[in-house]
Enzyme design. Structure first.
Site, mmCIF file in Angstrom:
data_model
loop_
_atom_site.group_PDB
_atom_site.id
_atom_site.type_symbol
_atom_site.label_atom_id
_atom_site.label_comp_id
_atom_site.label_asym_id
_atom_site.label_seq_id
_atom_site.Cartn_x
_atom_site.Cartn_y
_atom_site.Cartn_z
ATOM 1 N N LEU A 15 13.485 25.036 44.760
ATOM 2 C CA LEU A 15 14.767 25.302 45.389
ATOM 3 C C LEU A 15 15.626 26.240 44.549
ATOM 4 O O LEU A 15 16.459 26.972 45.079
ATOM 5 C CB LEU A 15 15.525 23.989 45.611
ATOM 6 C CG LEU A 15 14.893 22.986 46.583
ATOM 7 C CD1 LEU A 15 15.741 21.718 46.625
ATOM 8 C CD2 LEU A 15 14.770 23.587 47.973
ATOM 9 N N GLY A 21 15.863 24.250 33.466
ATOM 10 C CA GLY A 21 14.662 23.869 34.185
ATOM 11 C C GLY A 21 14.658 24.370 35.620
ATOM 12 O O GLY A 21 15.416 25.270 35.979
ATOM 13 N N THR A 22 13.820 23.741 36.427
ATOM 14 C CA THR A 22 13.608 24.174 37.806
ATOM 15 C C THR A 22 13.862 23.010 38.748
ATOM 16 O O THR A 22 13.452 21.882 38.474
ATOM 17 C CB THR A 22 12.161 24.674 37.995
ATOM 18 O OG1 THR A 22 11.892 25.685 37.031
ATOM 19 C CG2 THR A 22 11.960 25.234 39.382
ATOM 20 N N VAL A 23 14.561 23.281 39.849
ATOM 21 C CA VAL A 23 14.838 22.251 40.851
ATOM 22 C C VAL A 23 13.848 22.405 41.999
ATOM 23 O O VAL A 23 13.690 23.496 42.551
ATOM 24 C CB VAL A 23 16.280 22.349 41.371
ATOM 25 C CG1 VAL A 23 16.538 21.270 42.428
ATOM 26 C CG2 VAL A 23 17.270 22.209 40.224
ATOM 27 N N LYS A 36 14.740 17.727 39.369
ATOM 28 C CA LYS A 36 15.031 18.725 38.341
ATOM 29 C C LYS A 36 14.028 18.542 37.205
ATOM 30 O O LYS A 36 14.088 17.579 36.446
ATOM 31 C CB LYS A 36 16.458 18.597 37.816
ATOM 32 C CG LYS A 36 16.768 19.647 36.756
ATOM 33 C CD LYS A 36 18.233 20.040 36.752
ATOM 34 C CE LYS A 36 18.460 21.308 35.958
ATOM 35 N NZ LYS A 36 19.806 21.855 36.119
ATOM 36 N N ASP A 130 29.583 20.109 31.445
ATOM 37 C CA ASP A 130 29.216 21.445 31.937
ATOM 38 C C ASP A 130 29.650 21.625 33.389
ATOM 39 O O ASP A 130 28.853 21.996 34.251
ATOM 40 C CB ASP A 130 27.712 21.663 31.789
ATOM 41 C CG ASP A 130 27.331 23.149 31.839
ATOM 42 O OD1 ASP A 130 28.215 23.993 31.569
ATOM 43 O OD2 ASP A 130 26.174 23.460 32.142
#
Length: 423
Positions: A15, A21-23, A36, A130
Site C-alpha cells: 500500500l 518500512g513497508t505497509v 507495517k 512523530d
C-alpha cells in the site's frame, strides 16, 4: 506476490513505503488488516526487537476511534511487523499535495480529531513522537464532519520510539563529541519540538507542538519553521518566533501560538486543545482557504553585483534532504524518521539570521529574498549607469567649468563599485 507474516497473517500487496518500512494490505483471522513490515536492518537489531516486545501491551491496549488500532505485533525470523486496523482512505499528506491548503473549518476539524486521539494516548502514558500529515489517515468510509471533512485517525504509534534504541542513542552521543546533553533526535525535522532539539526527553508536549505545526501547515500550505537544510530547520525551532498568518480569527491564532510555545509547560494538554478546537468550529464556518504564498525554502544567498540576475531568480528546489541512509531520492524529509546529533549550544546560538519564512500576499516577494536582492542589484546598476552617463556629459561638454578657476581638485571617475552585501 503474497507472503506470510507469522502464522496468522498474509500480506497481499504493498500500500505504501516509508523510511521505517513497508505497509501491506493483508488478511488475518478477523478479516482485512494493514501490516507495517519494518526494514530488515531494524528487524535484525536484537535491542529493538526486545523493545518491540516490551511495547506490545501498551500499543495493543490503545483503543480509541481516532487512533488506528494495533491488533498484533509479529516477531518471526527476519520479520518485524505491526498489524493494524485497515483504514480505507488516504493520508493527510496526499490531500495536502492535492489541495495545498485547506479551509480553516476543515483544517481545525481534522486537527481536533487527532487531538482527541492524542488525549487518549497521553492518558495511557504513550507519546507518539512523530505526528505529521503522513501519519494522519482520512477515513473515506466514515461519516463526514464539518466542512465535509473525513474522520481523521492517527497512526504509527510506537514506531519512532522503537527505532530510538539505546544503541543508536549511544552512537549519536559519540558523534556529538560527548556533550552532556547530546542525544539522538528521532522524528521529522519540520515537526520536532524545540526541547527535543535541545536534548530533553520527549514528553506529551512534543506531540502538541507537532500537531500545532500540522494545523499551521493545513492553513498556510507550509510549515512555520521548515525548508532548506534539516540543521537550519532544527535551529529555527529553537530560535525563531512563528510568523502570524493573515486572515484567521485571533482566537485560532492565539491557540496556535500557545501550542507552538518554546516552553513545553506553556502548551495546552491534548484534551484542552481538542475542546478548544471543537469550540472554534462554528466561528470558522464558510471561511475560504487562506490566500498567502509560500516563502522561500532556503535562506537567501548574498547577491553581488557580478551575480547574474537570472541565477538569483532561478527557482529553488523545494524538495527535501534525504536523512535516512539508503533512502531513495523520492523519500521526503517530511516522510522520514531521522536520527541526528543534537546541535551544540554555540550552533543554536547562531540564530536563524536571514532564514525567516514570513508568509506574504500572492505575487509579493519576501523581503531579503534572493529575488529582491537581485532586483536591488539591477536597480543599483541602472542608477550607477545613469550617473556615469551624467558624469561623462559634464566632462565632455562642460569641462571648462573645472578648468576655468574652480579651486577644487577634479577627480577621475572612481573604480567600479561592488554592490554592498546585505544581511
Amino acid at each position: 506476490m503474497a507472503r506470510n507474516i507469522g502464522s496468522r497473517y498474509t500480506a497481499h500487496q504493498i500500500l505504501g513505503r516509508g523510511s521505517a518500512g513497508t505497509v501491506w494490505l493483508g488478511e488475518g483471522p478477523e478479516g482485512p488488516v494493514a501490516i507495517k513490515l519494518l526494514r530488515e536492518d531494524l528487524a535484525s537489531d536484537q535491542e529493538l526487537v526486545g523493545r518491540f516486545v516490551q511495547e506490545r501491551t501498551a500499543l495493543l491496549g490503545l483503543d480509541h476511534p481516532r487512533v488506528v488500532g494495533v491488533r498484533d505485533l509479529v516477531v518471526d525470523g527476519n520479520d518485524l511487523a505491526l498489524v493494524m486496523d485497515l483504514v480505507r482512505g488516504t493520508d493527510l499528506r496526499t490531500r495536502l499535495d492535492r489541495e495545498r491548503r485547506l479551509a480553516p473549518e476543515a483544517a481545525v476539524a481534522i486537527v481536533a480529531d487527532v487531538a482527541d486521539g492524542l488525549a487518549a494516548a497521553h492518558a495511557a502514558g504513550i507519546v507518539h513522537r512523530d505526528v505529521k500529515p503522513e501519519n494522519i489517515l482520512l477515513d473515506m468510509e466514515g461519516q463526514l464532519g464539518p466542512a465535509g471533512s473525513h474522520p481523521a485517525l492517527l497512526t504509527d504509534f510506537g514506531v519512532a520510539k522503537l527505532i530510538d534504541t539505546p544503541r543508536r542513542t549511544k552512537a549519536t552521543r559519540s558523534a556529538g563529541g560527548g556533550a552532556p546533553n547530546a542525544s539522538g533526535i528521532i522524528g521529522t525535522p519540520d515537526y520536532i519540538a524545540p526541547e527535543i532539539v535541545e536534548g530533553l526527553p520527549p514528553r506529551a508536549a512534543v506531540d502538541i507542538y507537532a500537531l500545532a505545526t500540522v494545523l499551521y501547515e493545513l492553513l498556510a500550505g507550509f510549515t512555520p519553521f521548515g525548508g532548506g537544510h534539516p540543521g537550519a530547520v532544527l535551529r529555527r525551532h529553537v530560535t525563531e518566533t512563528v510568523v502570524p498568518l493573515p486572515g484567521i480569527p485571533d482566537e485560532l491564532w492565539q491557540l496556535i501560538v500557545q501550542c507552538l510555545a518554546k516552553a513545553p509547560a506553556s502548551r495546552l494538554r491534548a484534551s484542552e486543545l481538542a475542546q478548544r478546537l471543537h469550540d472554534l468550529l462554528p466561528l470558522l464556518r464558510g471561511m475560504p482557504p487562506l490566500d498567502v504564498d509560500e516563502p522561500d525554502t532556503e535562506p537567501a544567498a548574498e547577491v553581488h553585483e557580478d551575480t547574474a540576475p537570472e541565477r538569483a531568480d532561478r527557482p529553488r528546489r523545494k524538495g527535501a534532504v534525504s536523512l535516512v541512509p539508503g533512502a531513495t531520492s523520492a523519500d521526503s524529509n517530511r516522510d522520514t524518521h531521522t536520527s541526528m546529533r543534537v546541535p551544540a549550544p554555540d550552533e543554536l546560538a547562531g540564530g536563524a539570521h536571514g532564514t525567516a519564512r514570513a508568509p506574504r500576499a500572492p505575487g509579493q516577494r519576501r523581503p531579503g529574498s534572493a529575488r529582491n536582492k537581485a532586483a536591488s542589484v539591477r536597480k543599483r546598476r541602472i542608477t550607477l549607469g545613469a550617473a556615469a552617463v551624467a558624469v561623462a556629459a559634464v566632462v565632455g561638454v562642460g569641462g571648462w567649468l573645472v578648468a576655468g578657476g574652480d579651486d577644487g581638485a577634479s577627480r577621475p571617475p572612481g573604480q567600479r563599485q561592488s554592490a554592498p552585501s546585505e544581511p
